[in-house]
Design a protein around this motif. Sequence first.
Motif, PDB file in Angstrom:
ATOM      1  N   PRO A  47       0.836  -1.199   0.000  1.00 29.15           N
ATOM      2  CA  PRO A  47       0.000   0.000   0.000  1.00 29.15           C
ATOM      3  C   PRO A  47       0.874   1.252   0.000  1.00 29.15           C
ATOM      4  CG  PRO A  47      -0.172  -1.157   2.084  1.00 29.15           C
ATOM      5  CD  PRO A  47       0.670  -1.994   1.192  1.00 29.15           C
ATOM      6  N   GLY A  48       0.520   2.191  -0.843  1.00 28.63           N
ATOM      7  CA  GLY A  48       1.294   3.429  -0.950  1.00 28.63           C
ATOM      8  C   GLY A  48       1.039   4.345   0.217  1.00 28.63           C
ATOM      9  N   PRO A  49       1.931   5.294   0.422  1.00 26.62           N
ATOM     10  CA  PRO A  49       1.721   6.258   1.504  1.00 26.62           C
ATOM     11  C   PRO A  49       0.559   7.179   1.170  1.00 26.62           C
ATOM     12  CG  PRO A  49       3.618   6.865   0.189  1.00 26.62           C
ATOM     13  CD  PRO A  49       3.171   5.525  -0.310  1.00 26.62           C
ATOM     14  N   VAL A  50      -0.131   7.591   2.189  1.00 28.42           N
ATOM     15  CA  VAL A  50      -1.289   8.468   2.019  1.00 28.42           C
ATOM     16  C   VAL A  50      -0.849   9.887   2.320  1.00 28.42           C
ATOM     17  CG1 VAL A  50      -3.611   8.998   2.805  1.00 28.42           C
ATOM     18  CG2 VAL A  50      -2.846   6.626   2.675  1.00 28.42           C
ATOM     19  N   ARG A  51      -1.050  10.771   1.349  1.00 24.31           N
ATOM     20  CA  ARG A  51      -0.730  12.186   1.542  1.00 24.31           C
ATOM     21  C   ARG A  51      -2.008  12.986   1.401  1.00 24.31           C
ATOM     22  NH1 ARG A  51       4.163  14.129  -1.976  1.00 24.31           N
ATOM     23  NH2 ARG A  51       2.345  15.074  -2.899  1.00 24.31           N
ATOM     24  N   PHE A  52      -2.306  13.759   2.399  1.00 18.97           N
ATOM     25  CA  PHE A  52      -3.491  14.603   2.357  1.00 18.97           C
ATOM     26  C   PHE A  52      -3.068  15.997   1.939  1.00 18.97           C
ATOM     27  CE2 PHE A  52      -4.596  11.323   5.431  1.00 18.97           C
ATOM     28  CZ  PHE A  52      -5.801  10.892   4.899  1.00 18.97           C
ATOM     29  N   GLU A  53      -3.681  16.503   0.879  1.00 18.68           N
ATOM     30  CA  GLU A  53      -3.388  17.846   0.411  1.00 18.68           C
ATOM     31  C   GLU A  53      -4.684  18.612   0.279  1.00 18.68           C
ATOM     32  OE1 GLU A  53      -1.158  17.983  -3.172  1.00 18.68           O
ATOM     33  OE2 GLU A  53       0.309  16.533  -2.466  1.00 18.68           O
ATOM     34  N   TRP A  54      -4.659  19.829   0.699  1.00 15.48           N
ATOM     35  CA  TRP A  54      -5.818  20.682   0.555  1.00 15.48           C
ATOM     36  C   TRP A  54      -5.497  21.695  -0.531  1.00 15.48           C
ATOM     37  CZ3 TRP A  54     -10.637  20.542   2.323  1.00 15.48           C
ATOM     38  CH2 TRP A  54     -11.402  21.667   2.148  1.00 15.48           C
ATOM     39  N   ARG A  55      -6.208  21.601  -1.632  1.00 13.09           N
ATOM     40  CA  ARG A  55      -5.966  22.522  -2.742  1.00 13.09           C
ATOM     41  C   ARG A  55      -7.153  23.458  -2.883  1.00 13.09           C
ATOM     42  NH1 ARG A  55      -3.397  18.871  -7.566  1.00 13.09           N
ATOM     43  NH2 ARG A  55      -1.741  17.981  -6.313  1.00 13.09           N
ATOM     44  N   ARG A  56      -6.853  24.720  -2.959  1.00  9.58           N
ATOM     45  CA  ARG A  56      -7.908  25.713  -3.156  1.00  9.58           C
ATOM     46  C   ARG A  56      -8.049  25.986  -4.644  1.00  9.58           C
ATOM     47  NH1 ARG A  56      -6.254  30.455   0.706  1.00  9.58           N
ATOM     48  NH2 ARG A  56      -5.069  29.159   2.099  1.00  9.58           N
ATOM     49  N   GLY A  57      -8.935  25.275  -5.278  1.00  9.96           N
ATOM     50  CA  GLY A  57      -9.161  25.476  -6.700  1.00  9.96           C
ATOM     51  C   GLY A  57      -8.009  24.953  -7.529  1.00  9.96           C
TER      52      GLY A  57
END
Length: 101
Positions: free
Chosen positions: A56-66
Amino acid sequence: MPSSAGLTRSGPGFLGALLGIVFAFFGIVLMVGALLLGLVVAAGALLWSVLRGRKPGPVRFEWRRGTARTWRPASGRPPSDEVVDIEVREIADDGAKPPRG
């Protein structure tokens, strides 16, 4: 103590307290259900990736504004790797238009 404190916010007396307890119980059940659903989905994804033979790959959470930060050409086509040379011409500072040609 004001009459709107505690469990009596739903209404006065015994009915308000009972309604508050029922809503609190259903809220806790909903929260625990959502937590369990998330855990089951995560365990299922982990099991699926292990059965397929992939880590399983690493999980990266990114918050992109538009999508303002990602550059896309106006034509909608991907940019080409071809370099185009152009002819450079000087523009006068006095506001006069340079001759064409």
